[in-house]
Design an enzyme around this catalytic site. Structure first.
Site, PDB file in Angstrom:
ATOM      1  N   ASP A 102      26.921  11.027  45.136  1.00 48.76           N
ATOM      2  CA  ASP A 102      26.640  10.989  43.709  1.00 48.76           C
ATOM      3  C   ASP A 102      27.809  11.615  42.945  1.00 48.76           C
ATOM      4  OD1 ASP A 102      24.132   9.924  44.233  1.00 48.76           O
ATOM      5  OD2 ASP A 102      23.197  11.902  44.350  1.00 48.76           O
ATOM      6  N   ARG A 103      27.944  11.223  41.728  1.00 46.24           N
ATOM      7  CA  ARG A 103      29.033  11.717  40.866  1.00 46.24           C
ATOM      8  C   ARG A 103      29.166  13.239  40.898  1.00 46.24           C
ATOM      9  NH1 ARG A 103      26.770  10.769  35.637  1.00 46.24           N
ATOM     10  NH2 ARG A 103      25.790  12.785  36.065  1.00 46.24           N
TER      11      ARG A 103
END
Length: 305
Positions: A102-103
């Site tokens: 995830d970012r």
């Protein structure tokens, strides 16, 4: 400060039409604002990102293992590696992400240098043959358990949000046409309120752990304020798996506003969620040797222990 959630009936899959009902809360209303702000910031950072030499954990002629910073999109690693003058044009055009984070999650990612290696490693991740561990700093209710395994269903609810479902719903059809899938994660507590010792990584035997099989909703978190550092071992590889299981255990990850985490803590805004991909172990796709990699610890882990 906890974010308020939108009404359950505004997002859940519901029971109408025979669809299973999600057991974890929907995204809070604040998450849209926070996600937009973080996405804009990450886009700017990703565009300017240049991978540092000390972010390369391992490299050979077939793959690179890199330590991704939080707040950077995965593809920024490909762009940065591709622009490196030390790699020939053939390798630059064949770089592939074997896994994704995830970012806002920091930690280990594997980038392959050929289509052949990419195919083998992607299959190893898909077949759950890669052993992984994560570190998460949670703010919630200190658990009574030291180690636990949680098993549940996983899937998208009516409006596309990832949610926890009952283990008995695995295999049932969801509103978008997909199916509830099985997910299981083992957890061990490393410290509570900065009391405890950071233990050297030792893979847990899932069969020997206290087991929680999810069958019903636990409702909203009671809003505890204990700082709990946990190590997570995802047995499956579902989207947002560790984050969802932390939320269900009333241990939402600090800064993970989407899944019930505080968006400010001790007077400061949380710019990212405190989740770190600590280790990866797998069979090397070319040499066949079993390899293990460990990422440097982020500052929030060091400060907690």
């Amino acid at each position: 400060m906890m974010a308020a959630a939108v009404p359950e009936n505004a997002e859940c899959g519901g029971t109408g039409g025979g669809f299973p009902t999600p057991l974890s809360p929907p995204y809070p209303t604040l998450s849209k604002e926070v996600e937009l702000r973080r996405a804009m910031s990450a886009a700017a950072r990703s565009g300017a990102y240049v991978i540092a030499a000390n972010d390369i954990v391992f490299e050979d002629e077939w793959l690179v293992v890199a330590n991704k910073p939080s707040g950077i999109y995965c593809d920024a690693l490909i762009s940065s590696l591709s622009s490196s003058s030390s790699r020939n044009s053939t390798i630059q055009s064949n770089l592939h992400l074997a896994n994704r984070l995830d970012r806002d999650t920091s930690g280990l990612m594997v980038i392959t240098k050929s289509n052949q290696v990419a195919g083998k490693l992607v299959k190893a991740f898909t077949d759950h043959k890669v052993k992984k561990s994560y570190l998460a700093l949670c703010v919630g209710n200190a658990p009574s358990w030291e180690k636990i395994k949680i098993s549940s269903g996983h899937g998208r609810s009516k409006f596309g949000a990832w949610r926890v479902y009952s283990a008995s719903d695995v295999g049932r059809v969801l509103p978008g046409g997909s199916f509830v899938k099985h997910m299981a994660t083992a957890f061990e507590v490393l410290s509570i309120n900065r009391q405890g010792n950071f233990r050297v990584l030792n893979m847990l035997n899932m069969d020997e752990l206290q087991s929680l099989v999810v069958q019903q909703s636990r409702g909203e978190s009671e809003g505890g304020t204990d700082e709990v550092l946990v190590r997570a071992f995802p047995e499956s590889g579902r989207t947002h798996q560790v984050r969802l299981h932390c939320q269900y255990l009333w241990l939402p990850i600090r800064g993970d506003v989407k899944y019930g985490g505080v968006h400010e803590w001790k007077g400061m805004d949380c710019d990212f969620h405190a989740l770190h991909a600590e280790s990866l172990s797998f069979e090397h796709p070319i040499t066949g040797a079993y390899v293990s990699f460990h990422a440097p610890l982020p500052s929030w882990v060091i400060e907690t222990c």
